[in-house]
Motif scaffolding. Structure first.
Motif, PDB file in Angstrom:
ATOM      1  N   ASN A 140       1.072  -1.187  -0.262  1.00 31.05           N
ATOM      2  CA  ASN A 140       0.232  -0.066   0.213  1.00 31.05           C
ATOM      3  C   ASN A 140       0.673   1.098   0.023  1.00 31.05           C
ATOM      4  O   ASN A 140       2.098   1.031   0.591  1.00 31.05           O
ATOM      5  CB  ASN A 140      -0.252   0.007   1.174  1.00 31.05           C
ATOM      6  CG  ASN A 140      -1.375  -1.071   1.218  1.00 31.05           C
ATOM      7  OD1 ASN A 140      -2.495  -1.735   0.020  1.00 31.05           O
ATOM      8  ND2 ASN A 140      -2.178  -1.587   2.177  1.00 31.05           N
ATOM      9  N   GLU A 141       0.258   2.464  -0.850  1.00 27.90           N
ATOM     10  CA  GLU A 141       0.706   3.971  -0.103  1.00 27.90           C
ATOM     11  C   GLU A 141       0.045   3.528   0.633  1.00 27.90           C
ATOM     12  O   GLU A 141      -1.139   4.251   0.632  1.00 27.90           O
ATOM     13  CB  GLU A 141       0.839   4.561  -2.090  1.00 27.90           C
ATOM     14  CG  GLU A 141       1.320   4.096  -3.329  1.00 27.90           C
ATOM     15  CD  GLU A 141       1.219   4.777  -3.992  1.00 27.90           C
ATOM     16  OE1 GLU A 141       0.815   6.360  -4.452  1.00 27.90           O
ATOM     17  OE2 GLU A 141       1.699   4.277  -5.146  1.00 27.90           O
ATOM     18  N   THR A 142       1.696   4.867   1.315  1.00 25.08           N
ATOM     19  CA  THR A 142       1.162   5.241   2.635  1.00 25.08           C
ATOM     20  C   THR A 142       1.619   6.717   2.542  1.00 25.08           C
ATOM     21  O   THR A 142       3.502   6.643   2.538  1.00 25.08           O
ATOM     22  CB  THR A 142       1.338   4.397   3.493  1.00 25.08           C
ATOM     23  OG1 THR A 142       1.279   2.835   3.384  1.00 25.08           O
ATOM     24  CG2 THR A 142       1.510   5.108   5.249  1.00 25.08           C
ATOM     25  N   PRO A 143       1.735   7.713   3.277  1.00 22.49           N
ATOM     26  CA  PRO A 143       2.251   9.152   3.018  1.00 22.49           C
ATOM     27  C   PRO A 143       2.662   8.799   4.554  1.00 22.49           C
ATOM     28  O   PRO A 143       2.186   8.317   5.543  1.00 22.49           O
ATOM     29  CB  PRO A 143       0.878  10.106   3.348  1.00 22.49           C
ATOM     30  CG  PRO A 143       0.120   9.946   2.950  1.00 22.49           C
ATOM     31  CD  PRO A 143       0.622   8.029   2.971  1.00 22.49           C
ATOM     32  N   PHE A 144       4.373   9.697   4.534  1.00 31.59           N
ATOM     33  CA  PHE A 144       4.717   9.258   6.287  1.00 31.59           C
ATOM     34  C   PHE A 144       3.965  10.303   7.208  1.00 31.59           C
ATOM     35  O   PHE A 144       4.041   9.131   7.852  1.00 31.59           O
ATOM     36  CB  PHE A 144       6.298  10.501   6.033  1.00 31.59           C
ATOM     37  CG  PHE A 144       7.251  10.287   7.401  1.00 31.59           C
ATOM     38  CD1 PHE A 144       7.851   9.118   7.455  1.00 31.59           C
ATOM     39  CD2 PHE A 144       7.635  11.332   7.814  1.00 31.59           C
ATOM     40  CE1 PHE A 144       8.699   8.531   8.514  1.00 31.59           C
ATOM     41  CE2 PHE A 144       8.214  10.581   9.212  1.00 31.59           C
ATOM     42  CZ  PHE A 144       9.113   9.960   9.119  1.00 31.59           C
ATOM     43  N   ASN A 145       3.647  10.974   6.645  1.00 29.94           N
ATOM     44  CA  ASN A 145       2.360  11.699   8.099  1.00 29.94           C
ATOM     45  C   ASN A 145       1.355  10.543   8.657  1.00 29.94           C
ATOM     46  O   ASN A 145       1.460  10.239   9.989  1.00 29.94           O
ATOM     47  CB  ASN A 145       1.931  12.585   7.739  1.00 29.94           C
ATOM     48  CG  ASN A 145       0.684  12.741   6.439  1.00 29.94           C
ATOM     49  OD1 ASN A 145       0.354  11.654   6.088  1.00 29.94           O
ATOM     50  ND2 ASN A 145      -0.260  13.612   6.673  1.00 29.94           N
ATOM     51  N   LYS A 146       1.293   9.567   7.483  1.00 31.72           N
ATOM     52  CA  LYS A 146       0.346   8.346   8.375  1.00 31.72           C
ATOM     53  C   LYS A 146       1.676   7.132   9.338  1.00 31.72           C
ATOM     54  O   LYS A 146       0.994   6.861   9.977  1.00 31.72           O
ATOM     55  CB  LYS A 146      -0.246   7.851   7.265  1.00 31.72           C
ATOM     56  CG  LYS A 146      -2.065   8.789   6.329  1.00 31.72           C
ATOM     57  CD  LYS A 146      -3.101   7.844   6.405  1.00 31.72           C
ATOM     58  CE  LYS A 146      -3.730   9.199   5.323  1.00 31.72           C
ATOM     59  NZ  LYS A 146      -5.123   8.677   5.164  1.00 31.72           N
ATOM     60  N   ILE A 147       2.627   7.033   8.999  1.00 31.98           N
ATOM     61  CA  ILE A 147       3.408   6.126   9.851  1.00 31.98           C
ATOM     62  C   ILE A 147       3.402   6.864  10.993  1.00 31.98           C
ATOM     63  O   ILE A 147       3.126   5.807  11.851  1.00 31.98           O
ATOM     64  CB  ILE A 147       3.939   6.398   8.768  1.00 31.98           C
ATOM     65  CG1 ILE A 147       4.575   5.437   7.701  1.00 31.98           C
ATOM     66  CG2 ILE A 147       5.376   5.377   9.886  1.00 31.98           C
ATOM     67  CD1 ILE A 147       5.699   5.959   6.670  1.00 31.98           C
ATOM     68  N   LEU A 148       3.560   8.091  10.870  1.00 39.66           N
ATOM     69  CA  LEU A 148       3.911   8.681  12.435  1.00 39.66           C
ATOM     70  C   LEU A 148       2.509   8.947  13.101  1.00 39.66           C
ATOM     71  O   LEU A 148       2.664   8.686  13.854  1.00 39.66           O
ATOM     72  CB  LEU A 148       4.281   9.764  12.399  1.00 39.66           C
ATOM     73  CG  LEU A 148       5.369  10.405  11.625  1.00 39.66           C
ATOM     74  CD1 LEU A 148       6.009  11.864  11.791  1.00 39.66           C
ATOM     75  CD2 LEU A 148       6.494   9.819  11.760  1.00 39.66           C
TER      76      LEU A 148
END
Length: 164
Positions: free
Chosen positions: A40-48
């Motif tokens: 899945n594509e995940t923006p870094f802010n969602k990882i945080l």
């Protein structure tokens, strides 16, 4: 006298080489998109956001990097010591196959993401990335506590995780 001048010059040179801790991620870095181990594509802010309320140790690495591979056992020791923290591995591998094979072979536990934008992407540019491994520690509120550690044994990593 020459020796004193040389020592002062070396000290100033070493200080100017270290990267200043920005304290928080740029908007561009937060928007950079990574690929999760599930594809899945995940923006870094969602990882945080996934780890909000926990300290996060981020390891930027690649399976082709000898120094990265040498650091894995130390990271695993840190994981055993600081179980409350979250561990995020951002890979600069050349392809997802090598990346996933290395995770399995090395038994690396944590959240894994592939840096599809690479060294020159928004996240890499924010870090001024020129060496891996690269370690960051993020506090429970998203503040960057450690910004430019290049060794898992860096005492600042453990000190930052200690304050829990």
């Amino acid at each position: 006298m020459k020796r004193i001048v040389l020592i002062v010059f070396i000290g100033i040179s070493m200080l100017s080489c270290s990267k200043e801790n920005p304290g928080k991620f740029s908007r561009e870095a937060l928007e950079d998109v990574f690929i999760s181990s599930e594809g899945n594509e995940t923006p870094f802010n969602k990882i945080l956001k996934k780890h909000k309320g926990k300290k996060i140790l981020i390891d930027v690495w690649a399976s082709w990097c000898p120094d990265c591979l040498k650091s894995i056992p130390e990271v695993q020791h840190i994981q055993e010591e600081y179980k409350e923290a979250a561990y995020v591995f951002l890979s600069l591998d050349r392809n997802t196959r090598d990346w996933k094979n290395a995770i399995m072979r090395l038994k690396i536990k944590g959240d894994h993401y592939f840096m599809q934008s690479g060294w020159e992407g928004k996240f890499g540019k924010f870090l001024d990335l020129n060496w891996i491994p690269r370690f960051l520690v993020i506090d429970e509120n998203g503040k960057i506590m450690v910004f430019d550690a290049t060794k898992a044994s860096d005492k600042l990593i453990r000190q930052s995780l200690e304050i829990m």
